[in-house]
Design a protein around this motif. Sequence first.
Motif, PDB file in Angstrom:
ATOM      1  N   UNK A 228      32.692  35.013  -6.391  1.00  0.00           N
ATOM      2  CA  UNK A 228      33.212  36.376  -6.394  1.00  0.00           C
ATOM      3  C   UNK A 228      32.321  37.292  -5.548  1.00  0.00           C
TER       4      UNK A 228
ATOM      5  N   UNK B 133      33.283  39.368  -2.197  1.00  0.00           N
ATOM      6  CA  UNK B 133      33.116  40.815  -2.060  1.00  0.00           C
ATOM      7  C   UNK B 133      32.304  41.161  -0.813  1.00  0.00           C
TER       8      UNK B 133
ATOM      9  N   UNK C 248      34.457  40.715   2.212  1.00  0.00           N
ATOM     10  CA  UNK C 248      35.437  41.797   2.332  1.00  0.00           C
ATOM     11  C   UNK C 248      34.761  43.065   2.846  1.00  0.00           C
ATOM     12  N   UNK C 249      33.648  43.429   2.223  1.00  0.00           N
ATOM     13  CA  UNK C 249      33.036  44.729   2.543  1.00  0.00           C
ATOM     14  C   UNK C 249      32.373  44.694   3.919  1.00  0.00           C
TER      15      UNK C 249
ATOM     16  N   UNK D 191      34.873  42.832   6.694  1.00  0.00           N
ATOM     17  CA  UNK D 191      36.046  43.700   6.793  1.00  0.00           C
ATOM     18  C   UNK D 191      35.725  44.994   7.514  1.00  0.00           C
ATOM     19  N   UNK D 192      34.612  45.626   7.136  1.00  0.00           N
ATOM     20  CA  UNK D 192      34.245  46.897   7.774  1.00  0.00           C
ATOM     21  C   UNK D 192      33.992  46.705   9.258  1.00  0.00           C
TER      22      UNK D 192
ATOM     23  N   UNK E 269      35.168  44.414  11.208  1.00  0.00           N
ATOM     24  CA  UNK E 269      36.446  44.147  11.881  1.00  0.00           C
ATOM     25  C   UNK E 269      37.230  45.449  12.094  1.00  0.00           C
ATOM     26  N   UNK E 270      37.340  46.236  11.017  1.00  0.00           N
ATOM     27  CA  UNK E 270      38.143  47.461  11.084  1.00  0.00           C
ATOM     28  C   UNK E 270      37.546  48.444  12.081  1.00  0.00           C
ATOM     29  N   UNK E 271      36.224  48.552  12.093  1.00  0.00           N
ATOM     30  CA  UNK E 271      35.592  49.590  12.909  1.00  0.00           C
ATOM     31  C   UNK E 271      35.342  49.161  14.349  1.00  0.00           C
TER      32      UNK E 271
END
Lengths: 101, 658
Positions: free
Chosen positions: A78, A82, A85-86, A89-90, A92-94
């Motif tokens: 888990x 996390x 993701x954090x 993910x961040x 990738x998005x930014x």
Amino acid sequence: MEHHQSKSFPISHVIGFVVSLVLTFGAAGIALKTNLSFKVIMWIIGSLAVIQAGMQLFMFMHLREGEDGKTNLVNMIYAVFMVIVIVVGSIWVLTSGHAAH
Amino acid sequence: MGIKWDEFFITGDPLILGSQIAILLTMIGAVAAITYLKKWKYLWTEWLTTVDHKKIGIMYIISAVLMFFRGGMDGLLMKAQTARPEMEFLNSQHYNEIFTTHGVIMILFMAMPFLIGLMNVVIPLQIGARDVAFPQLNALSFWLFFSGAMLFNISFVIGGSPDAGWTSYFPLAGKEFSPGIGNNFYAVALQIAGIGTLMTGINFIVTILKMRTKGMTLMKMPMFTWTTFVTSILIVAAFPIFTVALALMTFDRLYGTHFFTVSGGGMDMLWANLFWLWGHPEVYIVALPAFGIFSEVIATFSRKSLFGYKSMVFSILGIALLSMVVWVHHFYTMGSGPAVNSFFSITTMAIAIPTGVKMFNWLFTMRKGRIKITSAMLWALAFVPCFVIGGVTGVMLAMGAADYQYHNTLFLVAHFHYVLIPGVVFAVFAGLYYWWPKMFGFMLNEKIGKWHFWLFVIGFNVTFMPMFFLGLNGAVRRAYTYSAESGFAPLFMLSAIGSIILAAGFAVFCYNIYWSIRYADRNISSDPWDARTLEWSTASPVQFYNFAKLPEVKSLDPFWHMKKKNEGLTLFDSEIEEIHMPSNSWLPIYMGVIFGIAGFLLVFEWHIAAAVAAIGIFAGLIIRSFDYNEGFHVKKDEIHRIENAWRKTEGEVHDHVS
């Protein structure tokens, strides 16, 4: 409340605390006081962060004390999820689309 | 330190002057009343220092109702301002402050504490425990929340409210564009309250994992316990992100760092990213316990077991997992590119699947049930269609490409009010009507409750339904006025009228509490609804140790089966044993006060004074570390006396079994 904890000195916590401080100030020093390239600095302080997280798992998070291996495994999976993701993910998005420019 | 005393109190606005006078008079009145009634000692020993989960829960609920009033007033002011085009009731700055505080207060200081309050009262009872795992930590959670909430609330009379929206996006929220101290209140107050919430999450995870009574396996837990458990996991996963984001914001605003300021090489979009990494799970943190409440209420008043218990559990877990990977749908228009937007469109739409499963489970629970239309059940019934409207418009918004049309319009505002009001507010009202007799030993008036229900639900729909159409016509959110030529006026007016009906509903709710406290029948059964779960198997109001004998669970809906089979309902003298309970403590309220003082000084950027106050925080931590108070034992005689008092009353539990 019935079971009393051992009253011995929490030496591993103190070591963990000191090492955490060293790693944190080390990262700050490398970022602020050296002339390495941006990319190298990012890799170094990123690695120090991972080392510190791993070290804290053992020193503070009672990873070795759990009587139940399965619970620990679920928790670790888990936690890794996390983190991915954090952090991933961040990034990738930014760094995609208009954000890249 | 450069204190600017002339900026300390907000002056020059008659509305705010009125509030300042009202606050002052209320405080003087409260102090005078408590002194006159000689209640200080009672207040201190019974409430302020308590570690009893039921009393902490009640304090959470009282705070939440007060905050509901405050946030509701903000909402009414906004509706008054936009009722007509070109109104000059509020200026744009004042309007900005009001929509900011409305959002923050309603989510963080109304929805969260209301649900956490109900969780506190109910969860230990539902799992057959005598308290939460860490009672004193629980009190600390409450006082930190309360401290943060009060700090945030005084901003509008002292120092100035935050005005960058509840999302406080950078660069607007940075020092460059919001130079006043208003946004410091946001950064510091939410940090303090957030620490409290995080502790609550940890506390309930441990409580539910470790303190269930004999025989209650995970798959025999009541649905509200399940949702609370998953919500607690989400709190522990998501709140640290917010903690970090707020800390970075505080550094940016107070100490000149540039994490989010573009001019200094920072990345303003990182704030939006971190905010919603917390903010989206936060939506489910408030929605999941609400789903749990509806599950309990619907099962009880349909007089059936919850339909599809296992699919309910798996859909909660599915929602929790998906809730962590949808955050970008809040900022598609930031332009992260087609790959990112497509990925998050798909994950967002996928959330409709487990939510749909839950909807059908509730409907099938009601199918062929002998439904009793009580106030609590009415809220659950109204929830279904209203929430579906919110959910379906959510799927519309989930589409990245289409979102460019809806983004930042009132369509979005209508959507999330249609999710959060039925999904959370209806739920806490349902929960309050349902568990009120368990908390206080008398019921809320059903007739007034139905007035409350109808006014509130009609008002809600009249307020927010027009906003969908306004949004589709192009009315943007957070705009303090609009021109007459826009043609928005009639729908805005309708919406304003709706908000008055909504407020009337809330007023009736407050009157119901007043009426019931004064006149409601005290001589009721401890199980007035003929309910199914363990909290109803003990006295109302619940004795401080919850259960004289811890119940044993053999199936789902344990209390229902205990009543059917007539087992475990009686208590023999031989079964009474001494009960170990935790002692009260002054430390939690002390920590709340000292955190509030340090936070207040930090907001005003009086750094040295804040550092001095922070010593008080460390002093509290040290005192707690050397606190070896092991609690006390309740003697058998006392248990005997308390149990006899409620078990021998007329119309008790046993007579209600059908």
